[in-house]
Design a protein around this motif. Structure first.
Motif, PDB file in Angstrom:
ATOM      1  N   GLY A 306      29.732  82.520 -22.429  1.00 17.01           N
ATOM      2  CA  GLY A 306      29.377  82.339 -23.726  1.00 17.01           C
ATOM      3  C   GLY A 306      28.095  81.332 -24.022  1.00 17.01           C
ATOM      4  N   ILE A 307      27.849  80.530 -23.388  1.00 17.77           N
ATOM      5  CA  ILE A 307      26.636  79.333 -23.285  1.00 17.77           C
ATOM      6  C   ILE A 307      26.370  79.816 -22.486  1.00 17.77           C
ATOM      7  CG2 ILE A 307      26.345  77.539 -21.273  1.00 17.77           C
ATOM      8  CD1 ILE A 307      29.690  76.338 -21.373  1.00 17.77           C
ATOM      9  N   ASP A 308      25.807  80.769 -21.881  1.00 16.21           N
ATOM     10  CA  ASP A 308      24.396  81.401 -21.315  1.00 16.21           C
ATOM     11  C   ASP A 308      23.769  82.249 -22.507  1.00 16.21           C
ATOM     12  OD1 ASP A 308      24.727  80.411 -18.454  1.00 16.21           O
ATOM     13  OD2 ASP A 308      25.592  82.194 -17.811  1.00 16.21           O
ATOM     14  N   ASP A 309      25.478  82.942 -23.398  1.00 15.08           N
ATOM     15  CA  ASP A 309      24.002  83.606 -24.097  1.00 15.08           C
ATOM     16  C   ASP A 309      23.934  82.730 -25.693  1.00 15.08           C
ATOM     17  OD1 ASP A 309      25.282  85.573 -23.773  1.00 15.08           O
ATOM     18  OD2 ASP A 309      27.482  86.610 -24.550  1.00 15.08           O
ATOM     19  N   LEU A 310      24.051  82.139 -25.679  1.00 15.86           N
ATOM     20  CA  LEU A 310      23.934  80.606 -26.961  1.00 15.86           C
ATOM     21  C   LEU A 310      22.192  80.063 -25.730  1.00 15.86           C
ATOM     22  CD1 LEU A 310      27.301  79.101 -27.397  1.00 15.86           C
ATOM     23  CD2 LEU A 310      25.218  80.221 -28.831  1.00 15.86           C
ATOM     24  N   GLY A 311      22.154  80.548 -25.099  1.00 21.01           N
ATOM     25  CA  GLY A 311      20.900  80.096 -23.881  1.00 21.01           C
ATOM     26  C   GLY A 311      20.286  78.775 -23.817  1.00 21.01           C
ATOM     27  N   LEU A 312      21.377  78.365 -23.714  1.00 23.09           N
ATOM     28  CA  LEU A 312      22.172  77.113 -22.571  1.00 23.09           C
ATOM     29  C   LEU A 312      21.534  77.934 -21.125  1.00 23.09           C
ATOM     30  CD1 LEU A 312      24.779  74.817 -25.101  1.00 23.09           C
ATOM     31  CD2 LEU A 312      22.130  74.724 -24.739  1.00 23.09           C
ATOM     32  N   ARG A 313      21.923  76.103 -20.261  1.00 24.81           N
ATOM     33  CA  ARG A 313      22.128  76.838 -19.031  1.00 24.81           C
ATOM     34  C   ARG A 313      23.034  75.886 -18.326  1.00 24.81           C
ATOM     35  NH1 ARG A 313      18.552  74.946 -14.022  1.00 24.81           N
ATOM     36  NH2 ARG A 313      17.276  73.460 -15.845  1.00 24.81           N
ATOM     37  N   VAL A 314      23.560  76.885 -17.413  1.00 21.90           N
ATOM     38  CA  VAL A 314      25.204  75.813 -16.410  1.00 21.90           C
ATOM     39  C   VAL A 314      24.015  75.626 -15.111  1.00 21.90           C
ATOM     40  CG1 VAL A 314      26.715  76.135 -15.033  1.00 21.90           C
ATOM     41  CG2 VAL A 314      26.246  77.138 -17.152  1.00 21.90           C
ATOM     42  N   LEU A 315      24.037  74.312 -14.909  1.00 20.19           N
ATOM     43  CA  LEU A 315      23.268  73.772 -13.371  1.00 20.19           C
ATOM     44  C   LEU A 315      23.945  74.371 -11.808  1.00 20.19           C
ATOM     45  CD1 LEU A 315      22.437  70.307 -14.460  1.00 20.19           C
ATOM     46  CD2 LEU A 315      21.021  72.149 -14.526  1.00 20.19           C
ATOM     47  N   GLY A 316      23.285  74.608 -11.530  1.00 20.73           N
ATOM     48  CA  GLY A 316      23.557  75.172  -9.611  1.00 20.73           C
ATOM     49  C   GLY A 316      24.528  76.594  -9.974  1.00 20.73           C
ATOM     50  N   ASP A 317      25.630  76.579  -8.921  1.00 15.36           N
ATOM     51  CA  ASP A 317      25.725  78.485  -9.262  1.00 15.36           C
ATOM     52  C   ASP A 317      28.124  77.105  -9.018  1.00 15.36           C
ATOM     53  OD1 ASP A 317      27.347  80.742  -9.518  1.00 15.36           O
ATOM     54  OD2 ASP A 317      26.754  81.396  -7.323  1.00 15.36           O
ATOM     55  N   PRO A 318      28.967  76.923  -9.856  1.00 18.39           N
ATOM     56  CA  PRO A 318      29.731  75.978  -9.805  1.00 18.39           C
ATOM     57  C   PRO A 318      30.913  77.626  -9.283  1.00 18.39           C
ATOM     58  CG  PRO A 318      28.817  76.013 -12.393  1.00 18.39           C
ATOM     59  CD  PRO A 318      28.157  76.875 -11.578  1.00 18.39           C
ATOM     60  N   VAL A 319      31.921  76.808  -8.760  1.00 15.36           N
ATOM     61  CA  VAL A 319      32.777  78.201  -8.001  1.00 15.36           C
ATOM     62  C   VAL A 319      34.510  77.968  -8.520  1.00 15.36           C
ATOM     63  CG1 VAL A 319      31.623  78.958  -6.765  1.00 15.36           C
ATOM     64  CG2 VAL A 319      33.611  77.084  -6.071  1.00 15.36           C
ATOM     65  N   SER A 320      34.118  76.170  -9.291  1.00 13.68           N
ATOM     66  CA  SER A 320      35.581  75.370  -9.470  1.00 13.68           C
ATOM     67  C   SER A 320      36.150  75.498 -11.382  1.00 13.68           C
ATOM     68  CB  SER A 320      35.541  73.662  -9.209  1.00 13.68           C
ATOM     69  OG  SER A 320      37.158  73.441  -9.054  1.00 13.68           O
ATOM     70  N   THR A 321      35.990  74.542 -11.583  1.00 15.73           N
ATOM     71  CA  THR A 321      36.476  74.676 -13.232  1.00 15.73           C
ATOM     72  C   THR A 321      35.307  73.543 -13.970  1.00 15.73           C
ATOM     73  OG1 THR A 321      37.693  72.503 -12.199  1.00 15.73           O
ATOM     74  CG2 THR A 321      38.689  74.890 -12.603  1.00 15.73           C
TER      75      THR A 321
END
Length: 449
Positions: A306-321
């Motif tokens: 959902g965050i990606d769909d809103l045009g925001l970016r998640v930093l790195g490639d988190p594998v946890s929570t």
């Protein structure tokens, strides 16, 4: 005496101004399983043991048994180790540093810049030099850089599983091997991931191994008041062997009273948190934690999409929570204020080296089923967010070493906080690190005056 009912009514009134601790709306500081019965169980267990004292385990053998069983559960989860229950992740990390320090004259610890600030606190308290190592674009440290940073006085190397800021796991296998080759201890800070990642692994998530199956790992910290969903504050520090743990202990016969003997930094320790943690672990059990991890993983994945769909970016490639969310087109501090106005607390994180200003999300099992509520609020907040203008020149000339109370008052008086915390956070981010620390210490002093 004030009647009991009146005191409790006053307490409930005070709590009305706090962030909510249940429902998954406070995405930092608290961890909510979504299980209604856990609070009552923990409170009743806490009450049964709150008057006991963990200072002397021979006086209260119930605490000794419960602590051993708690540590044993953590050791089974992380494939080894002996240890103690502590008051929280900071104490666990500090004790790991203290145990490694020994009698070294000029000890240093090597740590990624993404390692928790608890290690800097330990260095400050125990007279240790820190050697921070930069991280790459993925926010993981390069083992070659760790190797190069180690000096003749290094007593400990630190890795995170995962790092708090970005939720990524360091290359623990390579880091521990480097430390082992030099005869140096390697601590894995798994305070936030140590209880949930093993269950994520059983659910098919792939991540860097970090437990005692990794050669060279000498200690691991794992918090129970995070994803074991126990009350604050309970953590476990595990050492690979009793010999390594010995330097954590303190004994003193240099006075006429009882010989002081401590397993942690505390002397008197209420048995309440130990009993509460023991009861929660017993009640939830292995299969229960697997189900809580499944719910959490579903929530993480749904929120990330959902965050990606809103045009925001998640930093790195988190594998946890943990998710760190940013965008060059949005003022994260202003966005945090808009989210809070809609009943959601997301934690602002200042820009640091290659990590831009972002918002930290701690996802728990309670977020499962409520993902769309969060995403709807985020969508509305994005449409309603405008950058906050702050004249950062008011910081010019302020010296953290000589800052006066009058200067601090003048600074705070010049900041418009009517719309929320965005202006303050913008100003703090613009301040050099030492000045920011000094300003926040001054602010903390005002809170407790």
């Amino acid at each position: 005496m004030i009647p009991v009912d009146q005191v409790l009514t006053e307490l409930r009134k005070l709590r009305e101004h706090d962030l909510p601790t249940h429902g998954g709306r406070t995405m930092a500081y608290v961890y909510d399983s979504g299980l209604d019965e856990l609070d009552d169980l923990a409170a009743r267990a806490h009450a049964l043991a709150s008057s006991t004292n963990g200072l002397d385990p021979t006086a209260f053998p119930s605490l000794l048994r419960m602590e051993n069983e708690i540590v044993g559960t953590a050791a089974r989860l992380l494939n080894g180790g002996v240890g103690q229950v502590t008051s929280g992740g900071t104490e666990s990390c500090m004790l790991a540093v203290l145990a490694a320090r020994g009698d070294a004259e000029r000890p240093s610890i090597v740590l990624p810049v993404t390692a928790h600030a608890a290690f800097h606190k330990a260095a400050h308290y125990f007279g240790i030099r820190t050697i921070p190592v930069p991280v790459g674009a993925d926010f993981r440290v390069d083992p070659a850089d760790v190797r190069a940073a180690i000096d003749d006085d290094t007593v400990l190397v630190v890795a995170s599983a995962p790092s708090y800021a970005h939720g990524v796991v360091d290359p623990v296998t390579d880091i521990a091997a480097i430390a082992g080759d030099r005869g140096i201890r390697c601590h894995v800070d798994a305070c936030i991931g140590g209880w949930v990642l093993p269950y994520f692994g059983r659910l098919g998530v792939e991540f860097e191994p970090f437990d005692f199956t990794v050669p060279g790992v000498t200690s691991i910290s794992v918090d129970l008041h995070k994803y074991a969903y126990c009350p604050k504050g309970t953590s476990v520090l595990l050492h690979a062997s009793s010999e390594l743990r010995r330097t954590q202990y303190f004994a003193s016969a240099a006075w006429p009273g009882y010989t002081m003997l401590n397993s942690t930094m505390q002397s008197t320790r209420s048995g309440g948190p130990i009993a509460a943690a023991w009861a929660v672990l017993r009640h939830v059990g292995d299969e229960g934690y697997l189900e809580l991890a499944r719910r959490t993983l579903c929530a993480v994945r749904a929120l990330r999409i959902g965050i990606d769909d809103l045009g925001l970016r998640v930093l790195g490639d988190p594998v946890s929570t943990l998710l760190a969310v940013t965008s060059p087109d949005v003022d994260p501090f202003a966005l945090a204020d808009k989210m809070r106005a809609r009943g959601w607390y997301v934690q602002p994180q200042f820009a640091f080296q290659n990590s831009p200003t972002n918002l930290h999300l701690t996802v728990t099992a309670a977020n499962h089923g409520n993902e769309n509520l969060f995403l709807d609020a985020l969508r509305e907040s994005l449409a309603d967010t405008a950058p906050v203008a702050v004249d950062t020149s008011i910081l010019d000339g302020l010296d953290p070493e000589t800052l006066t109370a009058e200067q601090f008052d003048a600074l705070m008086g010049a900041v418009d906080m009517s719309a929320g915390m965005a202006a303050v956070n913008t100003l703090l981010e613009a301040a050099p690190a030492k000045l920011r620390e000094r300003l926040l210490i001054e602010f903390l002093g005002r809170l407790y005056s």
